[in-house]
Design an enzyme around this catalytic site. Structure first.
Site, mmCIF file in Angstrom:
data_model
loop_
_atom_site.group_PDB
_atom_site.id
_atom_site.type_symbol
_atom_site.label_atom_id
_atom_site.label_comp_id
_atom_site.label_asym_id
_atom_site.label_seq_id
_atom_site.Cartn_x
_atom_site.Cartn_y
_atom_site.Cartn_z
ATOM 1 N N LEU A 73 42.210 40.486 43.670
ATOM 2 C CA LEU A 73 42.496 39.680 44.854
ATOM 3 C C LEU A 73 44.002 39.469 44.943
ATOM 4 C CD1 LEU A 73 39.600 37.043 44.719
ATOM 5 C CD2 LEU A 73 39.601 39.367 45.648
ATOM 6 N N ASP A 74 44.650 40.281 45.746
ATOM 7 C CA ASP A 74 46.110 40.329 45.811
ATOM 8 C C ASP A 74 46.669 39.083 46.486
ATOM 9 O OD1 ASP A 74 48.750 41.758 45.763
ATOM 10 O OD2 ASP A 74 48.487 41.575 47.934
#
Length: 611
Positions: free
Chosen positions: A238-239
């Site tokens: 999850l950037d």
């Protein structure tokens, strides 16, 4: 049928609870139905087993771009797959392919189209082929998308659904409290049919923040996650997720709604497939980063962002004082969660995670030393308008070429010691492909792109790379030693990501810790000389069991007398185990050795243990 119905009801109940916290005034039941339908095709789902560890000591993730290895006339993803199967299959369990979607900037992190593979790399068939051989990790670039995306084009034209998918605020909005990782302005003026609007851009004007206050956008993102699962993705990164929720008058980072969205995604993913894993990428101070574990109900894994700069500082100064203090402060990961350990990445070595762990002067000295080794420094703007070092950009091979005293001839030894530490620590290791390959600073690419981060994003031609790995140079030495360490790690139950870990106190020149397998049958004492001079360690300083023989897994040396000393060469690592090479506890003949096993391992107030 009844079990599926019960699973659906349980999933529905949990999703509604998440939605009530995120969207208090929404129709929670209807949205829950839609989200479950999007994630679990046809509403078919199964109740996940709580707190399950979907990993072991055999897991290691290779981090790479889709085009890190290229061959003329062949899609890079296909070339990458060939290289991995020929050279890496014995040492890695999974591969993290950095954003492989059509993009407009930031080497993939400005996504134009979430649903397709960048045709310059290959197609979904190439992605699925890799997923059949390795656990596939993919980025979910969740905070923002490209200004060239279909959604943002719709926004500029005033068309649905994109016109409601982005965060806008008046130009005179007070955003002084907003935490920024960049020096560029936060707001960008955009002309729309409704007049000029100012969109929120945490990272750049080409990366426009998405509006998760709109549940329709959340639904679209869940559909994208389901697509990735269909294509074989097992692990989701999850950037930049810490910046996801915006609330004026706040720092707009780590907000409660952000944590709840992650918990919601975990619930949906786990009911779809129990094997899926969420990893949060939150390049922030250590205590804030730890919060993304939640109560073992949020991220399965968190990036251990403090480790790279602390390890680098240790190797540069020859003192593990700060690294040791940090390790003692780290809570053991609960069952169902794990640390994701890494040293180098496509971005660089972040410095925010050591705020409060290193003094300002020590951070500045580290950045200065790395600049002396050919690296660059990226900056961020503080709330008072001043700037501070945000990130060091350098190939790890070049970072290891010396110490605060300058360049020396111990690059390979220092490089391998750094990884021996990381591979032995509690957690799942992730190794950037250029660390395996001993890649050096790419000044040409940095100049061509104008990006500091490009210095560590080299593109290898397969033929050139193969030749380099076959010669006797630095890269070849690094590659062979790295592979051997990884293969040795896979064989040790004491290196399970959730196995017991104690910090040992053998002075600031020896970074030492103890690992014990979850069945408590294997112990490994990890001793690492972090200096450029020989160091001696008396075995009586550590808690060896008197009736067992001890063997260094790395060198194969067996220590018959537990009263002797070990001399560690500069940057030498020893993995001292009570197992022989076949996984059997080595017992000492009756009458040999001195019993000192009841010595305390550490001061009880200073040690850290979990089992």
């Amino acid at each position: 049928m009844s079990s599926q119905l019960n699973a659906y009801q349980e999933c529905h109940h949990r999703v509604i609870q998440h939605l009530q916290a995120i969207y208090p005034d929404h129709n929670h039941a209807l949205l829950a139905d839609n989200l479950i339908e999007a994630m679990c095709h046809g509403g078919v789902c199964a109740v996940p087993e709580a707190r399950t560890n979907n990993w072991s000591q055999q897991d290691l993730i290779l981090i790479t771009y889709g085009n890190s290895v290229e061959k003329v006339g062949e899609p890079p993803l296909r070339t990458l797959n060939t290289f991995l199967q020929q050279h890496m299959s014995s040492v890695i369990s999974g591969v993290h392919i950095l954003p492989f979607f059509p993009y407009s900037s930031d080497d993939g992190f400005s996504v134009i189209d979430y649903t397709n593979v960048n045709p310059e790399l290959g197609d979904w068939h190439d992605i699925e082929a890799i997923a059949k051989q390795f656990d596939l990790m993919s980025d979910l670039v969740i905070n923002h998308c490209s200004s060239q995306s279909k959604w943002f084009t719709q926004f500029k034209q005033g068309l649905a659904p994109g016109k409601e998918y982005f965060v806008t605020v008046p130009a005179d909005t007070d955003t002084s409290l907003v935490v920024r990782p960049r020096t560029s302005p936060l707001l960008q003026a955009v002309d729309t049919p409704q007049g000029q609007q100012h969109v929120w851009c945490t990272f750049s004007f080409d990366q426009v923040d998405l509006n998760f206050a709109n549940p329709d956008l959340l639904f679209e993102m869940v559909r994208i996650i389901a697509l990735y699962l269909d294509k074989g993705v097992k692990i989701f990164r999850l950037d930049a997720v810490a910046f996801l929720w915006k609330q004026l008058g706040s720092p707009c980072i780590n907000l409660p709604q952000t944590h709840e969205v992650i918990r919601l995604i975990r619930t949906l993913v786990e009911f779809r497939t129990a094997a899926a894993i969420l990893i949060t990428e939150t390049n922030i101070p250590n205590q804030e980063n730890l919060s993304y574990f939640g109560n073992a109900n949020e991220a399965h894994c968190i990036y251990n962002f403090s480790l790279p700069p602390l390890l680098l500082h240790t190797m540069m100064t020859g003192s593990c004082q700060h690294l040791k203090q940090w390790l003692m402060s780290m809570p053991p990961a609960q069952s169902g969660t794990a640390y994701f350990n890494f040293i180098a990445s496509h971005d660089g070595i972040g410095l925010r995670p050591v705020e409060g762990l290193l003094e300002t002067a020590e951070i500045d000295e580290l950045a200065e030393v790395m600049q002396g080794f050919g690296g660059a420094v990226s900056w961020r703007t503080m709330t008072d308008g001043s700037v501070r070092p945000y990130e060091i950009n350098i190939a790890l091979t070049d970072a290891m070429q010396g110490t605060v005293n300058g360049v020396d001839d111990l690059l390979v030894e220092r490089f391998i010691c750094t990884h021996a530490i990381m591979l032995a620590l509690e957690g799942i290791p992730g190794i950037y492909i250029h660390s395996f390959l001993g890649t050096r600073n790419d000044y040409a690419k940095m100049a061509q792109t104008g990006s500091n981060r490009a210095i560590n994003r080299h593109n290898w031609q397969l033929e050139t790379l193969t030749q380099q790995l076959e010669d006797q140079g630095v890269a070849s030495q690094i590659f062979s030693n790295m592979k051997r360490l990884c293969e040795l790690r896979q064989q040790q139950p004491a290196f399970n990501p959730n196995a017991t870990q104690f910090t040992l106190h053998l002075g600031d020149q020896i970074f030492a810790f103890w690992r014990q397998s979850m069945r408590r049958d294997q112990s490994i004492f990890c001793l690492n000389n972090v200096t450029d001079r020989p160091q001696r360690v008396a075995l009586t300083q550590i808690n060896l069991v008197a009736n067992e023989r001890w063997r260094d897994i790395i060198s194969g040396t067996v220590y018959e007398d537990t009263r002797e000393e070990i001399e560690l060469e500069p940057y030498q690592s020893v993995w001292l185990s009570n197992w022989d090479g076949a996984g059997v506890v080595m017992k000492r003949p009756v009458g040999q050795g001195e019993p000192f096993a009841n010595q305390p391992l550490n001061d009880p107030d200073e040690r850290r243990r979990h089992g």
